[in-house]
Design a protein around this motif. Sequence first.
Motif, PDB file in Angstrom:
ATOM      1  N   ARG A   1      99.754 -45.628  81.173  1.00  0.00           N
ATOM      2  CA  ARG A   1     100.163 -44.706  80.117  1.00  0.00           C
ATOM      3  C   ARG A   1     100.873 -45.399  78.965  1.00  0.00           C
ATOM      4  O   ARG A   1     101.185 -44.779  77.965  1.00  0.00           O
ATOM      5  N   ASP A   2     101.147 -46.684  79.109  1.00  0.00           N
ATOM      6  CA  ASP A   2     101.850 -47.391  78.044  1.00  0.00           C
ATOM      7  C   ASP A   2     100.932 -47.540  76.839  1.00  0.00           C
ATOM      8  O   ASP A   2      99.720 -47.699  76.983  1.00  0.00           O
ATOM      9  N   PRO A   3     101.489 -47.505  75.634  1.00  0.00           N
ATOM     10  CA  PRO A   3     100.655 -47.702  74.444  1.00  0.00           C
ATOM     11  C   PRO A   3     100.084 -49.117  74.432  1.00  0.00           C
ATOM     12  O   PRO A   3     100.713 -50.061  74.880  1.00  0.00           O
ATOM     13  N   LYS A   4      98.880 -49.223  73.905  1.00  0.00           N
ATOM     14  CA  LYS A   4      98.220 -50.528  73.841  1.00  0.00           C
ATOM     15  C   LYS A   4      98.342 -51.081  72.428  1.00  0.00           C
ATOM     16  O   LYS A   4      98.390 -50.333  71.460  1.00  0.00           O
ATOM     17  N   ALA A   5      98.344 -52.390  72.342  1.00  0.00           N
ATOM     18  CA  ALA A   5      98.426 -53.042  71.035  1.00  0.00           C
ATOM     19  C   ALA A   5      97.132 -52.802  70.260  1.00  0.00           C
ATOM     20  O   ALA A   5      96.058 -52.696  70.853  1.00  0.00           O
ATOM     21  N   LEU A   6      97.241 -52.707  68.955  1.00  0.00           N
ATOM     22  CA  LEU A   6      96.076 -52.450  68.114  1.00  0.00           C
ATOM     23  C   LEU A   6      95.056 -53.566  68.230  1.00  0.00           C
ATOM     24  O   LEU A   6      93.852 -53.322  68.281  1.00  0.00           O
ATOM     25  N   GLY A   7      95.517 -54.811  68.299  1.00  0.00           N
ATOM     26  CA  GLY A   7      94.601 -55.948  68.423  1.00  0.00           C
ATOM     27  C   GLY A   7      93.790 -55.887  69.708  1.00  0.00           C
ATOM     28  O   GLY A   7      92.588 -56.151  69.714  1.00  0.00           O
ATOM     29  N   ALA A   8      94.443 -55.519  70.806  1.00  0.00           N
ATOM     30  CA  ALA A   8      93.735 -55.411  72.083  1.00  0.00           C
ATOM     31  C   ALA A   8      92.723 -54.279  72.056  1.00  0.00           C
ATOM     32  O   ALA A   8      91.613 -54.394  72.593  1.00  0.00           O
ATOM     33  N   THR A   9      93.077 -53.191  71.401  1.00  0.00           N
ATOM     34  CA  THR A   9      92.155 -52.061  71.288  1.00  0.00           C
ATOM     35  C   THR A   9      90.940 -52.436  70.453  1.00  0.00           C
ATOM     36  O   THR A   9      89.801 -52.130  70.807  1.00  0.00           O
ATOM     37  N   LEU A  10      91.171 -53.141  69.330  1.00  0.00           N
ATOM     38  CA  LEU A  10      90.056 -53.555  68.480  1.00  0.00           C
ATOM     39  C   LEU A  10      89.179 -54.587  69.173  1.00  0.00           C
ATOM     40  O   LEU A  10      87.958 -54.572  69.011  1.00  0.00           O
TER      41      LEU A  10
ATOM     42  N   LEU B   1      87.016 -52.670  71.559  1.00  0.00           N
ATOM     43  CA  LEU B   1      85.989 -51.923  70.837  1.00  0.00           C
ATOM     44  C   LEU B   1      84.887 -52.841  70.334  1.00  0.00           C
ATOM     45  O   LEU B   1      83.696 -52.523  70.457  1.00  0.00           O
ATOM     46  N   SER B   2      85.252 -53.999  69.786  1.00  0.00           N
ATOM     47  CA  SER B   2      84.226 -54.916  69.273  1.00  0.00           C
ATOM     48  C   SER B   2      83.380 -55.477  70.412  1.00  0.00           C
ATOM     49  O   SER B   2      82.179 -55.682  70.249  1.00  0.00           O
TER      50      SER B   2
END
Length: 163
Positions: free
Chosen positions: A47-56, A59-60
Amino acid sequence: MADASEASRVYRHFREIFGGEPRLRAGRATRVRTRDDSENQPFTPGRDPKALGATLDGLSAQLGWTGPLSQHDVLASWAEIVGEDTARHSEAIAIEGGVLQVRCESTAWATQLRLMRTQLVTEIVSRYPGAGVETIRFQGPDAPTWKKGPRSVPGRGPRDTYG
């Protein structure tokens, strides 16, 4: 007054369908839905927020963009790979089929970079393994072409008709 009751009946029906209070019908047992709220509990794993870089990055990778993004990184960081002096005399222009194409300022620079090909490919593969660069093609400055149309004969330039 029949229109008003019809309108109110339609309104109540839409409210039932799109999230209003459920209508209890006589004679039928009502079913109570139970949801598994274990995912929605606070302080549970995941449930912890994920870093934007890890999310991108995720996704890529999911969309298959890692190869093209790595290739773009190679083209954008050409000066960093070969050094500022060499980058002033050469430019990475494209990667097609595992071949990095580099346009050089002169044929002398193209020859010098051909001698460094193995070193440069090793550097690119170690820094950008996802780019898929297998070799480098160095080309000199663009020369004028004498080709006119699709039926030209290769290897023959302008001919002197008076000799």
